[in-house]
Design an enzyme around this catalytic site. Structure first.
Site, mmCIF file in Angstrom:
data_model
loop_
_atom_site.group_PDB
_atom_site.id
_atom_site.type_symbol
_atom_site.label_atom_id
_atom_site.label_comp_id
_atom_site.label_asym_id
_atom_site.label_seq_id
_atom_site.Cartn_x
_atom_site.Cartn_y
_atom_site.Cartn_z
ATOM 1 N N HIS A 89 11.629 7.721 -14.522
ATOM 2 C CA HIS A 89 10.224 8.146 -14.479
ATOM 3 C C HIS A 89 9.462 7.764 -15.743
ATOM 4 C CE1 HIS A 89 7.447 11.397 -12.595
ATOM 5 N NE2 HIS A 89 6.731 10.551 -13.291
ATOM 6 N N LYS A 141 12.089 9.435 -8.433
ATOM 7 C CA LYS A 141 12.229 9.112 -9.861
ATOM 8 C C LYS A 141 13.107 10.121 -10.582
ATOM 9 C CE LYS A 141 7.359 7.669 -9.801
ATOM 10 N NZ LYS A 141 6.685 8.739 -9.054
ATOM 11 N N TYR A 173 7.651 16.171 -9.519
ATOM 12 C CA TYR A 173 6.503 16.656 -8.756
ATOM 13 C C TYR A 173 6.806 17.982 -8.058
ATOM 14 C CZ TYR A 173 4.870 11.821 -9.407
ATOM 15 O OH TYR A 173 4.510 10.602 -9.938
ATOM 16 N N ASN A 179 -8.520 4.763 2.743
ATOM 17 C CA ASN A 179 -7.758 4.050 1.710
ATOM 18 C C ASN A 179 -6.765 3.057 2.314
ATOM 19 O OD1 ASN A 179 -9.203 5.784 0.114
ATOM 20 N ND2 ASN A 179 -7.462 6.643 -0.971
ATOM 21 N N GLY A 183 1.025 8.086 -2.876
ATOM 22 C CA GLY A 183 1.644 8.852 -3.959
ATOM 23 C C GLY A 183 1.636 10.336 -3.637
ATOM 24 N N LEU A 193 0.853 -1.191 0.000
ATOM 25 C CA LEU A 193 0.000 0.000 0.000
ATOM 26 C C LEU A 193 0.882 1.231 0.000
ATOM 27 C CD1 LEU A 193 -2.946 -0.472 2.512
ATOM 28 C CD2 LEU A 193 -2.973 -0.324 0.028
ATOM 29 N N GLY A 194 0.918 1.929 -1.120
ATOM 30 C CA GLY A 194 1.797 3.091 -1.226
ATOM 31 C C GLY A 194 1.015 4.382 -1.313
ATOM 32 N N ARG A 241 -9.748 10.408 4.217
ATOM 33 C CA ARG A 241 -9.504 9.574 3.026
ATOM 34 C C ARG A 241 -8.279 8.676 3.239
ATOM 35 N NH1 ARG A 241 -11.376 12.277 -2.067
ATOM 36 N NH2 ARG A 241 -13.615 11.890 -1.949
ATOM 37 N N ASP A 268 5.818 7.441 -2.513
ATOM 38 C CA ASP A 268 6.293 7.516 -3.900
ATOM 39 C C ASP A 268 6.460 8.985 -4.293
ATOM 40 O OD1 ASP A 268 6.528 6.130 -6.698
ATOM 41 O OD2 ASP A 268 5.176 7.840 -7.006
ATOM 42 N N THR A 281 -6.884 13.957 2.373
ATOM 43 C CA THR A 281 -7.356 14.337 3.706
ATOM 44 C C THR A 281 -7.100 13.164 4.654
ATOM 45 O OG1 THR A 281 -9.546 13.402 3.344
ATOM 46 C CG2 THR A 281 -9.230 15.731 2.716
ATOM 47 N N LEU A 290 -7.519 4.193 -8.597
ATOM 48 C CA LEU A 290 -8.901 4.704 -8.577
ATOM 49 C C LEU A 290 -9.202 5.424 -9.896
ATOM 50 C CD1 LEU A 290 -8.883 6.224 -4.954
ATOM 51 C CD2 LEU A 290 -9.426 3.888 -5.676
HETATM 52 N N1 LIG Z 1 4.699 7.148 -12.971
HETATM 53 C C1 LIG Z 1 3.853 8.056 -13.362
HETATM 54 O O1 LIG Z 1 3.957 8.618 -14.467
HETATM 55 C C2 LIG Z 1 2.722 8.429 -12.469
HETATM 56 C C3 LIG Z 1 1.608 9.088 -12.998
HETATM 57 C C4 LIG Z 1 0.582 9.410 -12.140
HETATM 58 C C5 LIG Z 1 0.653 9.077 -10.801
HETATM 59 N N2 LIG Z 1 1.756 8.466 -10.307
HETATM 60 C C6 LIG Z 1 1.895 8.152 -8.876
HETATM 61 O O2 LIG Z 1 0.756 7.456 -8.446
HETATM 62 C C7 LIG Z 1 0.157 8.149 -7.343
HETATM 63 C C8 LIG Z 1 -1.304 7.829 -7.306
HETATM 64 O O3 LIG Z 1 -1.963 8.245 -8.517
HETATM 65 P P1 LIG Z 1 -3.361 8.938 -8.474
HETATM 66 O O4 LIG Z 1 -3.206 10.250 -7.831
HETATM 67 O O5 LIG Z 1 -3.964 8.899 -9.794
HETATM 68 O O6 LIG Z 1 -4.142 7.942 -7.532
HETATM 69 P P2 LIG Z 1 -5.645 7.599 -7.366
HETATM 70 O O7 LIG Z 1 -5.737 7.203 -5.931
HETATM 71 O O8 LIG Z 1 -6.099 6.672 -8.449
HETATM 72 O O9 LIG Z 1 -6.447 8.937 -7.625
HETATM 73 C C9 LIG Z 1 -6.389 10.015 -6.749
HETATM 74 C C10 LIG Z 1 -7.694 10.757 -6.895
HETATM 75 O O10 LIG Z 1 -8.709 9.944 -6.346
HETATM 76 C C11 LIG Z 1 -9.441 10.665 -5.374
HETATM 77 N N3 LIG Z 1 -9.613 9.826 -4.189
HETATM 78 C C12 LIG Z 1 -8.648 9.388 -3.342
HETATM 79 N N4 LIG Z 1 -9.185 8.635 -2.381
HETATM 80 C C13 LIG Z 1 -10.510 8.578 -2.629
HETATM 81 C C14 LIG Z 1 -11.596 7.948 -1.972
HETATM 82 N N5 LIG Z 1 -11.409 7.238 -0.869
HETATM 83 N N6 LIG Z 1 -12.830 8.094 -2.508
HETATM 84 C C15 LIG Z 1 -13.029 8.835 -3.610
HETATM 85 N N7 LIG Z 1 -12.041 9.469 -4.269
HETATM 86 C C16 LIG Z 1 -10.792 9.337 -3.777
HETATM 87 C C17 LIG Z 1 -8.623 11.873 -5.024
HETATM 88 O O11 LIG Z 1 -9.532 12.891 -4.843
HETATM 89 P P3 LIG Z 1 -9.278 14.090 -3.769
HETATM 90 O O12 LIG Z 1 -8.146 14.865 -4.317
HETATM 91 O O13 LIG Z 1 -10.566 14.814 -3.799
HETATM 92 O O14 LIG Z 1 -8.966 13.439 -2.466
HETATM 93 C C18 LIG Z 1 -7.731 12.078 -6.219
HETATM 94 O O15 LIG Z 1 -8.343 12.975 -7.120
HETATM 95 C C19 LIG Z 1 0.558 9.606 -7.574
HETATM 96 O O16 LIG Z 1 0.488 10.409 -6.434
HETATM 97 C C20 LIG Z 1 1.993 9.397 -8.013
HETATM 98 O O17 LIG Z 1 2.831 9.138 -6.902
HETATM 99 C C21 LIG Z 1 2.779 8.113 -11.136
#
Ligand SMILES: NC(=O)c1ccc[n+]([C@@H]2O[C@H](COP(=O)([O-])OP(=O)(O)OC[C@H]3O[C@@H](n4cnc5c(N)ncnc54)[C@H](OP(=O)(O)O)[C@@H]3O)[C@@H](O)[C@H]2O)c1
Length: 312
Positions: A119, A86, A57, A273, A27, A24-25, A269, A52, A266, A220
């Site tokens: 990256h 990265k 970023y 999660n 981001g 469980l990471g 959340r 991560d 938050t 998500l």
């Molecule tokens: N390698 C790459 O190119 C790359 C690209 C993208 C991401 N990443 C990494 O992956 C991490 C995760 O990606 P992600 O940000 O897309 O993750 P995600 O968890 O799929 O999506 C985050 C979004 O989901 C919402 N959310 C989170 N918890 C929720 C819940 N319990 N119920 C409803 N909505 C929820 C958040 O909304 P709120 O903001 O309203 O809380 C946020 O907008 C990034 O932070 C980064 O470290 C890597």
């Protein structure tokens, strides 16, 4: 491959005896610096032990400070957490890799990293501008370096004890296979977008066979709606098992043998999660049968990320 039945404390072993990654990471792709600080603190308090990061970023400083304070307040040691960062596209030239790594380490206020990733497989024109473009707005790629040359520079830093594990991100199966064929140190981790609309089954199988941790970002679906969070199959299962749609999606990811990155902003959340548990087999199978296919992040096609702080 993954070593505990409690999803919250599950860890995936890294190849070459390079330690364990908590599956469980958290981001840190959060544009606002104050939110980065509070969300990192809240994630640590909720129980996340895997963080991560990325130089791209532009918030390694805030993450590092939040971790420093959070570890001290929580009575935790550096060894209790797993930290990744990265190498950005503008630092692919071998002579730039060590300097980029040391700069990230300094911003994170750490004296070692658990994992260093390239990256994206796309090299951009080297320099201080992270988003180099021509006057028409087209990305300026760097044709003077190959991914394998950058990988060799990463391998050298492993030899010098700078970090124990290295990996790739935003790669395709076709793009990654040549690295596995030529590398002296195989990728320990591959980080790609994955969720029920983009299960990446072939790549996951390839990772399993090659002793590589498949690390899913956007589990998500980047929180986009419509998206997996609103999928009727996910909502129905959530209601049936008494969990939220987010908890169902995160549990599915762990249950299929991947690690994941999620970005709760938050404290509530973060607790939600982190509080995930195995799904009943029939629910797991139902999610595997979802037919919708959608990629939310085009970074894998261009190296230019979405959902990221822009500007110079
Ligand atoms: N390698 C790459 O190119 C790359 C690209 C993208 C991401 N990443 C990494 O992956 C991490 C995760 O990606 P992600 O940000 O897309 O993750 P995600 O968890 O799929 O999506 C985050 C979004 O989901 C919402 N959310 C989170 N918890 C929720 C819940 N319990 N119920 C409803 N909505 C929820 C958040 O909304 P709120 O903001 O309203 O809380 C946020 O907008 C990034 O932070 C980064 O470290 C890597």
């Amino acid at each position: 491959m993954i070593d505990s039945s409690d999803f919250r404390t599950k860890r995936a072993p890294l190849s070459r005896g390079a330690g364990y990654m908590p599956v469980l990471g958290f981001g840190t792709l959060i544009p606002d610096p104050d939110v980065t600080t509070s969300a990192t603190r809240d994630a640590l308090q909720a129980g996340f032990r895997h963080f991560d990061c990325a130089e791209r970023y532009r918030n390694e400083g805030e993450v590092g400070e939040a971790l420093r304070v959070g570890l001290a307040t929580g009575g935790l040691a550096r060894e209790d957490i797993f930290v990744t960062t990265k190498l950005w596209n503008t630092n692919h030239r071998p002579e730039r890799v060590e300097r980029a790594f040391e700069a990230s380490l300094a911003r994170l206020k750490l004296n070692y990293l658990d994992l260093y990733l390239i990256h994206t497989p796309y090299a951009f024109q080297p320099g201080d501008d992270q988003d180099p473009r021509d006057p028409n707005g087209n990305i300026l790629y760097d044709q003077g370096v190959t991914l394998l040359e950058t990988w060799r520079a990463m391998e050298n830093l492993v030899d010098h004890g700078k970090f124990r594990a290295i990996g790739l991100s935003d790669v395709t199966l076709a793009g990654v296979a040549p690295i596995y064929e030529s590398a002296r140190i195989k990728p320990a981790v591959i980080q790609v977008e994955s969720h029920p609309y983009l299960p990446e089954r072939e790549l996951l199988q390839y990772c399993k066979v090659n002793d590589t941790v498949f690390l899913a970002f956007a589990p998500l679906g980047h929180g986009m709606r419509p998206g997996p969070l609103e999928d009727p199959v996910i909502s129905a299962i959530a209601a049936r098992v008494g969990k939220t749609p987010a908890q169902v999606l995160l549990a599915w990811a762990v249950q299929r043998g991947t690690a994941l990155l999620t970005t709760p902003r938050t404290a509530a959340r973060a607790r939600e999660n982190f509080d995930i548990a195995a799904l009943p087999d029939d629910a797991f199978d139902e999610i595997n049968r979802i037919q919708t296919r959608q990629r939310f992040n085009a970074v894998v096609k261009t190296g230019s990320p979405g959902f990221i702080p822009q500007g110079r």
